[in-house]
Design a protein around this motif. Structure first.
Motif, PDB file in Angstrom:
ATOM      1  N   ARG A 122       0.847  -1.188   0.000  1.00  0.00           N
ATOM      2  CA  ARG A 122       0.000   0.000   0.000  1.00  0.00           C
ATOM      3  C   ARG A 122       0.881   1.237   0.000  1.00  0.00           C
ATOM      4  O   ARG A 122       1.944   1.248   0.624  1.00  0.00           O
ATOM      5  CB  ARG A 122      -0.880   0.002   1.245  1.00  0.00           C
ATOM      6  CG  ARG A 122      -1.844   1.152   1.323  1.00  0.00           C
ATOM      7  CD  ARG A 122      -2.783   0.998   2.492  1.00  0.00           C
ATOM      8  NE  ARG A 122      -3.778   2.058   2.429  1.00  0.00           N
ATOM      9  CZ  ARG A 122      -4.613   2.343   3.386  1.00  0.00           C
ATOM     10  NH1 ARG A 122      -4.596   1.613   4.494  1.00  0.00           N
ATOM     11  NH2 ARG A 122      -5.478   3.316   3.269  1.00  0.00           N
ATOM     12  N   VAL A 123       0.448   2.286  -0.680  1.00  0.00           N
ATOM     13  CA  VAL A 123       1.112   3.582  -0.630  1.00  0.00           C
ATOM     14  C   VAL A 123       0.082   4.583  -0.130  1.00  0.00           C
ATOM     15  O   VAL A 123      -1.012   4.704  -0.681  1.00  0.00           O
ATOM     16  CB  VAL A 123       1.634   4.029  -2.015  1.00  0.00           C
ATOM     17  CG1 VAL A 123       2.248   5.424  -1.929  1.00  0.00           C
ATOM     18  CG2 VAL A 123       2.637   3.031  -2.564  1.00  0.00           C
ATOM     19  N   MET A 124       0.455   5.279   0.932  1.00  0.00           N
ATOM     20  CA  MET A 124      -0.391   6.335   1.498  1.00  0.00           C
ATOM     21  C   MET A 124       0.367   7.652   1.321  1.00  0.00           C
ATOM     22  O   MET A 124       1.591   7.675   1.330  1.00  0.00           O
ATOM     23  CB  MET A 124      -0.663   6.056   2.970  1.00  0.00           C
ATOM     24  CG  MET A 124      -1.344   4.711   3.194  1.00  0.00           C
ATOM     25  SD  MET A 124      -1.402   4.262   4.943  1.00  0.00           S
ATOM     26  CE  MET A 124      -2.883   5.143   5.403  1.00  0.00           C
ATOM     27  N   LEU A 125      -0.373   8.751   1.185  1.00  0.00           N
ATOM     28  CA  LEU A 125       0.243  10.047   0.954  1.00  0.00           C
ATOM     29  C   LEU A 125      -0.071  10.990   2.107  1.00  0.00           C
ATOM     30  O   LEU A 125      -1.221  11.116   2.527  1.00  0.00           O
ATOM     31  CB  LEU A 125      -0.278  10.642  -0.363  1.00  0.00           C
ATOM     32  CG  LEU A 125       0.225  12.032  -0.736  1.00  0.00           C
ATOM     33  CD1 LEU A 125       1.748  12.038  -0.929  1.00  0.00           C
ATOM     34  CD2 LEU A 125      -0.479  12.524  -1.998  1.00  0.00           C
ATOM     35  N   ALA A 126       0.982  11.650   2.600  1.00  0.00           N
ATOM     36  CA  ALA A 126       0.842  12.677   3.638  1.00  0.00           C
ATOM     37  C   ALA A 126       1.428  13.977   3.106  1.00  0.00           C
ATOM     38  O   ALA A 126       2.496  13.979   2.492  1.00  0.00           O
ATOM     39  CB  ALA A 126       1.565  12.262   4.909  1.00  0.00           C
ATOM     40  N   ALA A 127       0.734  15.088   3.330  1.00  0.00           N
ATOM     41  CA  ALA A 127       1.212  16.406   2.925  1.00  0.00           C
ATOM     42  C   ALA A 127       0.899  17.403   4.028  1.00  0.00           C
ATOM     43  O   ALA A 127      -0.155  17.321   4.667  1.00  0.00           O
ATOM     44  CB  ALA A 127       0.549  16.849   1.617  1.00  0.00           C
ATOM     45  N   LEU A 128       1.812  18.314   4.244  1.00  0.00           N
ATOM     46  CA  LEU A 128       1.581  19.346   5.243  1.00  0.00           C
ATOM     47  C   LEU A 128       0.449  20.260   4.794  1.00  0.00           C
ATOM     48  O   LEU A 128      -0.400  20.648   5.592  1.00  0.00           O
ATOM     49  CB  LEU A 128       2.868  20.147   5.471  1.00  0.00           C
ATOM     50  CG  LEU A 128       2.910  21.038   6.694  1.00  0.00           C
ATOM     51  CD1 LEU A 128       2.771  20.223   7.968  1.00  0.00           C
ATOM     52  CD2 LEU A 128       4.207  21.842   6.718  1.00  0.00           C
ATOM     53  N   ALA A 129       0.421  20.599   3.504  1.00  0.00           N
ATOM     54  CA  ALA A 129      -0.608  21.498   2.980  1.00  0.00           C
ATOM     55  C   ALA A 129      -1.071  21.033   1.605  1.00  0.00           C
ATOM     56  O   ALA A 129      -0.284  20.533   0.809  1.00  0.00           O
ATOM     57  CB  ALA A 129      -0.071  22.919   2.881  1.00  0.00           C
ATOM     58  N   ASP A 130      -2.348  21.210   1.360  1.00  0.00           N
ATOM     59  CA  ASP A 130      -2.951  20.928   0.056  1.00  0.00           C
ATOM     60  C   ASP A 130      -3.427  22.259  -0.491  1.00  0.00           C
ATOM     61  O   ASP A 130      -4.250  22.929   0.130  1.00  0.00           O
ATOM     62  CB  ASP A 130      -4.114  19.956   0.218  1.00  0.00           C
ATOM     63  CG  ASP A 130      -4.775  19.568  -1.096  1.00  0.00           C
ATOM     64  OD1 ASP A 130      -4.564  20.265  -2.114  1.00  0.00           O
ATOM     65  OD2 ASP A 130      -5.514  18.579  -1.097  1.00  0.00           O
ATOM     66  N   ARG A 131      -2.899  22.656  -1.631  1.00  0.00           N
ATOM     67  CA  ARG A 131      -3.298  23.940  -2.204  1.00  0.00           C
ATOM     68  C   ARG A 131      -4.265  23.797  -3.372  1.00  0.00           C
ATOM     69  O   ARG A 131      -4.557  24.761  -4.081  1.00  0.00           O
ATOM     70  CB  ARG A 131      -2.087  24.770  -2.596  1.00  0.00           C
ATOM     71  CG  ARG A 131      -1.244  24.185  -3.712  1.00  0.00           C
ATOM     72  CD  ARG A 131      -0.274  25.187  -4.259  1.00  0.00           C
ATOM     73  NE  ARG A 131      -0.982  26.202  -5.027  1.00  0.00           N
ATOM     74  CZ  ARG A 131      -0.410  27.252  -5.572  1.00  0.00           C
ATOM     75  NH1 ARG A 131       0.869  27.453  -5.416  1.00  0.00           N
ATOM     76  NH2 ARG A 131      -1.105  28.118  -6.266  1.00  0.00           N
ATOM     77  N   GLY A 132      -4.789  22.584  -3.585  1.00  0.00           N
ATOM     78  CA  GLY A 132      -5.745  22.390  -4.673  1.00  0.00           C
ATOM     79  C   GLY A 132      -5.057  22.473  -6.024  1.00  0.00           C
ATOM     80  O   GLY A 132      -3.847  22.306  -6.128  1.00  0.00           O
ATOM     81  N   GLY A 133      -5.828  22.690  -7.077  1.00  0.00           N
ATOM     82  CA  GLY A 133      -5.260  22.855  -8.408  1.00  0.00           C
ATOM     83  C   GLY A 133      -4.800  21.558  -9.056  1.00  0.00           C
ATOM     84  O   GLY A 133      -3.913  21.549  -9.890  1.00  0.00           O
ATOM     85  N   ARG A 134      -5.422  20.448  -8.673  1.00  0.00           N
ATOM     86  CA  ARG A 134      -4.994  19.145  -9.174  1.00  0.00           C
ATOM     87  C   ARG A 134      -5.149  19.023 -10.679  1.00  0.00           C
ATOM     88  O   ARG A 134      -6.149  19.444 -11.245  1.00  0.00           O
ATOM     89  CB  ARG A 134      -5.824  18.044  -8.485  1.00  0.00           C
ATOM     90  CG  ARG A 134      -5.050  16.818  -8.169  1.00  0.00           C
ATOM     91  CD  ARG A 134      -4.061  16.960  -7.012  1.00  0.00           C
ATOM     92  NE  ARG A 134      -4.733  16.931  -5.737  1.00  0.00           N
ATOM     93  CZ  ARG A 134      -4.675  17.920  -4.866  1.00  0.00           C
ATOM     94  NH1 ARG A 134      -3.982  19.003  -5.090  1.00  0.00           N
ATOM     95  NH2 ARG A 134      -5.304  17.841  -3.735  1.00  0.00           N
ATOM     96  N   GLN A 135      -4.136  18.437 -11.311  1.00  0.00           N
ATOM     97  CA  GLN A 135      -4.180  18.091 -12.726  1.00  0.00           C
ATOM     98  C   GLN A 135      -4.284  16.584 -12.911  1.00  0.00           C
ATOM     99  O   GLN A 135      -4.582  16.118 -14.003  1.00  0.00           O
ATOM    100  CB  GLN A 135      -2.922  18.621 -13.428  1.00  0.00           C
ATOM    101  CG  GLN A 135      -2.844  20.128 -13.423  1.00  0.00           C
ATOM    102  CD  GLN A 135      -1.519  20.645 -13.959  1.00  0.00           C
ATOM    103  OE1 GLN A 135      -0.603  19.880 -14.251  1.00  0.00           O
ATOM    104  NE2 GLN A 135      -1.408  21.952 -14.067  1.00  0.00           N
ATOM    105  N   LEU A 136      -3.999  15.848 -11.855  1.00  0.00           N
ATOM    106  CA  LEU A 136      -4.095  14.388 -11.854  1.00  0.00           C
ATOM    107  C   LEU A 136      -4.955  13.963 -10.671  1.00  0.00           C
ATOM    108  O   LEU A 136      -5.024  14.667  -9.664  1.00  0.00           O
ATOM    109  CB  LEU A 136      -2.697  13.763 -11.735  1.00  0.00           C
ATOM    110  CG  LEU A 136      -1.717  14.071 -12.865  1.00  0.00           C
ATOM    111  CD1 LEU A 136      -0.341  13.509 -12.546  1.00  0.00           C
ATOM    112  CD2 LEU A 136      -2.219  13.494 -14.176  1.00  0.00           C
ATOM    113  N   PRO A 137      -5.596  12.794 -10.750  1.00  0.00           N
ATOM    114  CA  PRO A 137      -6.473  12.352  -9.662  1.00  0.00           C
ATOM    115  C   PRO A 137      -5.671  11.812  -8.468  1.00  0.00           C
ATOM    116  O   PRO A 137      -5.565  10.612  -8.257  1.00  0.00           O
ATOM    117  CB  PRO A 137      -7.325  11.259 -10.325  1.00  0.00           C
ATOM    118  CG  PRO A 137      -6.440  10.714 -11.399  1.00  0.00           C
ATOM    119  CD  PRO A 137      -5.631  11.880 -11.892  1.00  0.00           C
TER     120      PRO A 137
END
Length: 174
Positions: A122-137
């Motif tokens: 499994r791969v899980m993703l953690a980010a300090l901040a999400d600024r939106g603007g996704r180009q990929l799902p």
């Protein structure tokens, strides 16, 4: 849902504490957990998460420079670092860590590189901040805050010599 902020005064240490709690809860009972940070801000966060979670022996880093879909157009950036994954990826639960989630392209590149080292369970993703603007799902499993920025702005994570984080908004990012 994480809190939303439009303020240039982001408390990176409070955000880190929030992210740490989410990750601690989310990794409870995970099979063979390991942490991989994306250079450079994600690597700093991954180092601290690994220390706080007792996973320093299962810590790795990726530099996605050669895996970016714009590599042929932009070339290499100064300061390319070597990828270091000193553990067996096969069957592991990998927490992939980045400082800011934006278009999703860096995350895609990091996952592609990670799979060159094996097949995690499994791969899980953690980010300090999400600024939106996704180009990929791409969506983070753990995120400390969501920030709305203008297209020319960027979030910049910095780490002081003693390890404290600061997160600022750069208005001149092109």
């Amino acid at each position: 849902m994480p809190p939303t902020s439009n303020s240039p005064q982001l408390d990176a240490e409070a955000l880190y504490a929030r992210l740490l709690q989410q990750v601690k809860t989310g990794l409870a009972g995970a099979t063979d957990p390991a942490i991989v940070g994306i250079y450079s801000g994600g690597a700093w966060l991954a180092e601290r998460l690994a220390a706080d979670l007792g996973l320093s022996a299962r810590l790795g880093f990726v530099d996605v420079s050669f895996y970016r879909d714009d590599y042929a157009k932009k070339g290499l950036h100064v300061g390319v670092k070597s990828t270091q994954i000193p553990f067996d990826v096969d069957g592991a639960t990998i927490l992939l860590v980045d400082d800011v989630l934006y278009t999703g392209r860096t995350t895609r590149a990091a996952i592609n590189e990670l799979f060159d080292y094996g097949r995690p369970a499994r791969v899980m993703l953690a980010a300090l901040a999400d600024r939106g603007g996704r180009q990929l799902p791409v969506a983070a499993d753990f995120v400390a805050t969501t920030v709305t920025l203008e297209a020319q702005q960027a979030l910049v994570l910095q780490r002081a010599a003693e390890g404290q984080f600061t997160l600022t908004i750069d208005d001149d990012h092109a």
